[in-house]
Design a protein around this motif. Sequence first.
Motif, PDB file in Angstrom:
ATOM      1  N   THR A 141       0.848  -1.188   0.000  1.00  0.00           N
ATOM      2  CA  THR A 141       0.000   0.000   0.000  1.00  0.00           C
ATOM      3  C   THR A 141       0.882   1.234   0.000  1.00  0.00           C
ATOM      4  OG1 THR A 141      -0.143  -0.135   2.415  1.00  0.00           O
ATOM      5  CG2 THR A 141      -1.969  -1.091   1.147  1.00  0.00           C
ATOM      6  N   ALA A 142       0.386   2.301  -0.627  1.00  0.00           N
ATOM      7  CA  ALA A 142       1.145   3.544  -0.755  1.00  0.00           C
ATOM      8  C   ALA A 142       0.365   4.704  -0.138  1.00  0.00           C
ATOM      9  CB  ALA A 142       1.427   3.829  -2.230  1.00  0.00           C
ATOM     10  N   PHE A 143       1.113   5.649   0.431  1.00  0.00           N
ATOM     11  CA  PHE A 143       0.535   6.803   1.121  1.00  0.00           C
ATOM     12  C   PHE A 143       1.397   8.036   0.863  1.00  0.00           C
ATOM     13  CE2 PHE A 143      -0.105   2.891   3.383  1.00  0.00           C
ATOM     14  CZ  PHE A 143      -1.452   2.886   3.688  1.00  0.00           C
ATOM     15  N   LYS A 144       0.785   9.208   0.871  1.00  0.00           N
ATOM     16  CA  LYS A 144       1.544  10.468   0.786  1.00  0.00           C
ATOM     17  C   LYS A 144       2.039  10.887   2.163  1.00  0.00           C
ATOM     18  CE  LYS A 144       0.058  12.289  -3.535  1.00  0.00           C
ATOM     19  NZ  LYS A 144       0.905  11.497  -4.337  1.00  0.00           N
ATOM     20  N   THR A 145       1.248  10.589   3.222  1.00  0.00           N
ATOM     21  CA  THR A 145       1.621  10.917   4.595  1.00  0.00           C
ATOM     22  C   THR A 145       1.744   9.633   5.409  1.00  0.00           C
ATOM     23  OG1 THR A 145      -0.680  11.215   5.222  1.00  0.00           O
ATOM     24  CG2 THR A 145       0.511  13.199   4.500  1.00  0.00           C
ATOM     25  N   LYS A 146       2.485   9.695   6.496  1.00  0.00           N
ATOM     26  CA  LYS A 146       2.773   8.519   7.319  1.00  0.00           C
ATOM     27  C   LYS A 146       1.486   7.873   7.834  1.00  0.00           C
ATOM     28  CE  LYS A 146       6.155   7.281  10.783  1.00  0.00           C
ATOM     29  NZ  LYS A 146       7.149   7.833  11.712  1.00  0.00           N
ATOM     30  N   PRO A 147       1.285   6.586   7.569  1.00  0.00           N
ATOM     31  CA  PRO A 147       0.039   5.925   7.977  1.00  0.00           C
ATOM     32  C   PRO A 147       0.110   5.331   9.385  1.00  0.00           C
ATOM     33  CG  PRO A 147       1.321   4.432   6.634  1.00  0.00           C
ATOM     34  CD  PRO A 147       2.099   5.732   6.696  1.00  0.00           C
ATOM     35  N   THR A 148      -1.043   5.293  10.028  1.00  0.00           N
ATOM     36  CA  THR A 148      -1.262   4.455  11.206  1.00  0.00           C
ATOM     37  C   THR A 148      -2.373   3.493  10.805  1.00  0.00           C
ATOM     38  OG1 THR A 148      -2.858   6.003  12.140  1.00  0.00           O
ATOM     39  CG2 THR A 148      -0.571   6.225  12.855  1.00  0.00           C
ATOM     40  N   TRP A 149      -2.387   2.317  11.373  1.00  0.00           N
ATOM     41  CA  TRP A 149      -3.332   1.310  10.924  1.00  0.00           C
ATOM     42  C   TRP A 149      -3.779   0.415  12.062  1.00  0.00           C
ATOM     43  CZ3 TRP A 149       1.883   1.180  10.094  1.00  0.00           C
ATOM     44  CH2 TRP A 149       2.571   0.086  10.606  1.00  0.00           C
TER      45      TRP A 149
END
Length: 171
Positions: A141-149
């Motif tokens: 998975t790709a994100f522009k901002t740091k993810p939390t999950w």
Amino acid sequence: MHHHSSRAAVIAGLVLTAVGATIPASAITQTKAAATPTSPARVVNARWGGHCTYDRLVIDIKGGTPSVGVSRVSSLHYDPSGRKVPLAGNYFLSIRLSPAVAHNSAGTSIYSGPRLATVPLYKLKGLALTGDFEGVVSFGTAFKTKPTWKVTKLHSPERVVVDFAHVNRCA
């Protein structure tokens, strides 16, 4: 002497009964399931949706739910080739399901979901099926901002849900 050993046996039995009563049935079932050889879970689809405070990735499964591992990675690569996955983003997660397959016994794919997709959600920006190799199905998975999950396993039907938190977009 006999009187003391009988009392000790009764106390030991009560302790074992109390301990046994505190073990949740799910823990016993999981232990049995782990010890019993079964066929791996079959990964058949992946889909996503946006909500007010999170984006959701749903991975549809046939059979039992596999163990799920999510980890931050600096880039995404296809397994087993090692080729780089062409998803744009600043942050990436690898999601690994095991034991799991996305093909049948003849080697034909049973996965009908996206293999490489740009995702138009607030947090989640891309998804790729990165592997179906040696009993492990992996996604990137790709994100522009740091993810939390947060990972949740849901049943009837079987699925793995990964929620990616973000600011409230509905307020």
